[in-house]
Scaffold this active site. Sequence first.
Site, PDB file in Angstrom:
ATOM      1  N   LEU A 155       0.854  -1.201   0.000  1.00  0.00           N
ATOM      2  CA  LEU A 155       0.000   0.000   0.000  1.00  0.00           C
ATOM      3  C   LEU A 155       0.890   1.252   0.000  1.00  0.00           C
ATOM      4  CD1 LEU A 155      -3.131   0.519   0.078  1.00  0.00           C
ATOM      5  CD2 LEU A 155      -2.829   1.063   2.496  1.00  0.00           C
ATOM      6  N   GLY A 156       1.706   1.358  -1.055  1.00  0.00           N
ATOM      7  CA  GLY A 156       2.560   2.549  -1.201  1.00  0.00           C
ATOM      8  C   GLY A 156       1.840   3.564  -2.066  1.00  0.00           C
ATOM      9  N   ARG A 157       2.625   4.270  -2.878  1.00  0.00           N
ATOM     10  CA  ARG A 157       2.029   5.330  -3.717  1.00  0.00           C
ATOM     11  C   ARG A 157       0.981   4.743  -4.665  1.00  0.00           C
ATOM     12  NH1 ARG A 157       7.567   6.120  -4.009  1.00  0.00           N
ATOM     13  NH2 ARG A 157       8.337   7.999  -3.009  1.00  0.00           N
ATOM     14  N   ARG A 235       6.390  -5.213 -10.812  1.00  0.00           N
ATOM     15  CA  ARG A 235       7.564  -5.833 -11.416  1.00  0.00           C
ATOM     16  C   ARG A 235       7.262  -7.312 -11.643  1.00  0.00           C
ATOM     17  NH1 ARG A 235       9.069  -1.573 -12.630  1.00  0.00           N
ATOM     18  NH2 ARG A 235      10.972  -0.466 -12.065  1.00  0.00           N
ATOM     19  N   ASP A 259       1.300  -6.254 -16.702  1.00  0.00           N
ATOM     20  CA  ASP A 259       2.002  -5.279 -17.543  1.00  0.00           C
ATOM     21  C   ASP A 259       3.512  -5.506 -17.478  1.00  0.00           C
ATOM     22  OD1 ASP A 259       2.080  -2.847 -19.135  1.00  0.00           O
ATOM     23  OD2 ASP A 259       2.775  -1.779 -17.351  1.00  0.00           O
ATOM     24  N   GLU A 264      11.885  -8.946 -19.284  1.00  0.00           N
ATOM     25  CA  GLU A 264      11.420  -8.029 -20.341  1.00  0.00           C
ATOM     26  C   GLU A 264      12.562  -7.681 -21.286  1.00  0.00           C
ATOM     27  OE1 GLU A 264       9.440  -4.703 -18.487  1.00  0.00           O
ATOM     28  OE2 GLU A 264       8.274  -6.030 -17.208  1.00  0.00           O
ATOM     29  N   HIS A 282       4.629  -3.398 -20.587  1.00  0.00           N
ATOM     30  CA  HIS A 282       5.122  -2.432 -19.590  1.00  0.00           C
ATOM     31  C   HIS A 282       4.771  -0.993 -20.000  1.00  0.00           C
ATOM     32  CE1 HIS A 282       8.332  -2.005 -16.240  1.00  0.00           C
ATOM     33  NE2 HIS A 282       7.509  -0.973 -16.208  1.00  0.00           N
TER      34      HIS A 282
HETATM   35  C1  8YV Z   1       8.962   2.627 -16.837  1.00  0.00           C
HETATM   36  C2  8YV Z   1       8.778   1.792 -14.380  1.00  0.00           C
HETATM   37  O1  8YV Z   1       8.284   1.893 -17.772  1.00  0.00           O
HETATM   38  O2  8YV Z   1       9.077   3.795 -13.199  1.00  0.00           O
HETATM   39  C3  8YV Z   1       9.216   2.583 -13.205  1.00  0.00           C
HETATM   40  O3  8YV Z   1       9.731   1.974 -12.242  1.00  0.00           O
HETATM   41  O4  8YV Z   1       8.836   0.624 -14.379  1.00  0.00           O
HETATM   42  C4  8YV Z   1       8.205   2.491 -15.571  1.00  0.00           C
HETATM   43  O5  8YV Z   1       7.725   3.733 -15.290  1.00  0.00           O
HETATM   44  C5  8YV Z   1      10.384   2.295 -17.063  1.00  0.00           C
HETATM   45  O6  8YV Z   1      11.023   1.761 -16.025  1.00  0.00           O
HETATM   46  C6  8YV Z   1      11.108   3.459 -17.654  1.00  0.00           C
HETATM   47  O7  8YV Z   1      12.457   3.419 -17.387  1.00  0.00           O
END
Ligand code: 8YV
Length: 317
Positions: A155-157, A235, A259, A264, A282
């Site tokens: 329950l973070g941002r 993640r 996502d 990846e 993503h």
């Molecule tokens: C981006 C993300 O897609 O902010 C993050 O941690 O995973 C995403 O916003 C990506 O990492 C851009 O570098």
Amino acid sequence: MAGGAKPELLVVCHTAPFLLADLEKEYTLHNLFLAEDREALLAEVGDRIRGILAGGMQGPDAALINRLPKLEIIASNSVGFDATDVAAANARGVPVTHTPDVLTDDVADLGMAFIIMAPRRIAESERFLRAGKWPQGRMDLGTNVRGKKLGILGLGRVGSALAKRAQGFGLDIGFYDIVPKNDTPYRVYSSLLEMAANSDILFVSCQGGESTRKLVSAEVLDALGPKGFLVNVARGTIVDQDALVAAVCEKRIAGAAVDVFEDEPNAPEELFAVENIIMTPHIASSTGETRRAMADLVLENLRLHFAGKPLKTPVRL
Ligand code: 8YV
């Protein structure tokens, strides 16, 4: 600024052309991410690098950090910093910055969209229509989300922003977090397993990295059960991906919407023809507005650093 006076930066991640163009106005860039011969590039410029541009998926490990004797700062164009070895950087006195807050709403929006899309079978319905199947029959029924139990892992941002959205859709909200959270109106679970067993939808919004690797295990997915849905916008490493593939294919969970993936930009091909999972590449923070705001934070942190001023959004471990 005179050519030689520009600080030299190493780009180690996929980076949008607009950010590269902005950076080039103030820095000399060396793109390790696109380099054909990484070793040759490092041998040539490694001793002159003062900053690194990292991302959420690609960041420097300890070996790279320690190979750059003049390294002063790492700016990550992401809120997540699991791709960068922050401890190794800090041990050398190198601060790491990230881009919190500016992407929270977009990520929560995608999460909420997934929470509706998976049970309502929206992506599957669209494929059904495009395949020309409508005249021959009707889509099987979906599941509504009103009154269903939503369990939020972290329950973070993003988790908090998602909870607000989910309240509007009438979901019954609970969460599990390793950090105690007071003053929330939501049900608190004392373990992930307990939350999964009591949830219709399990939403993953905790941070990545070693501490959360494969936290959502086969056991957790089985606790979620054949009527449950998994949604992950955090993640890929937080979920045991092989266990997820098996659970989705064997319908040991009802479905999933994700996502993010373990490796990846590769997603599991065995799921490409499977209907009860939504997969996106993503894209949670991929809006023009948010990517601009993230880029601005990267630029601001670098500018502050090279002006000798306090950083705007340093990572604090
Ligand atoms: C981006 C993300 O897609 O902010 C993050 O941690 O995973 C995403 O916003 C990506 O990492 C851009 O570098």
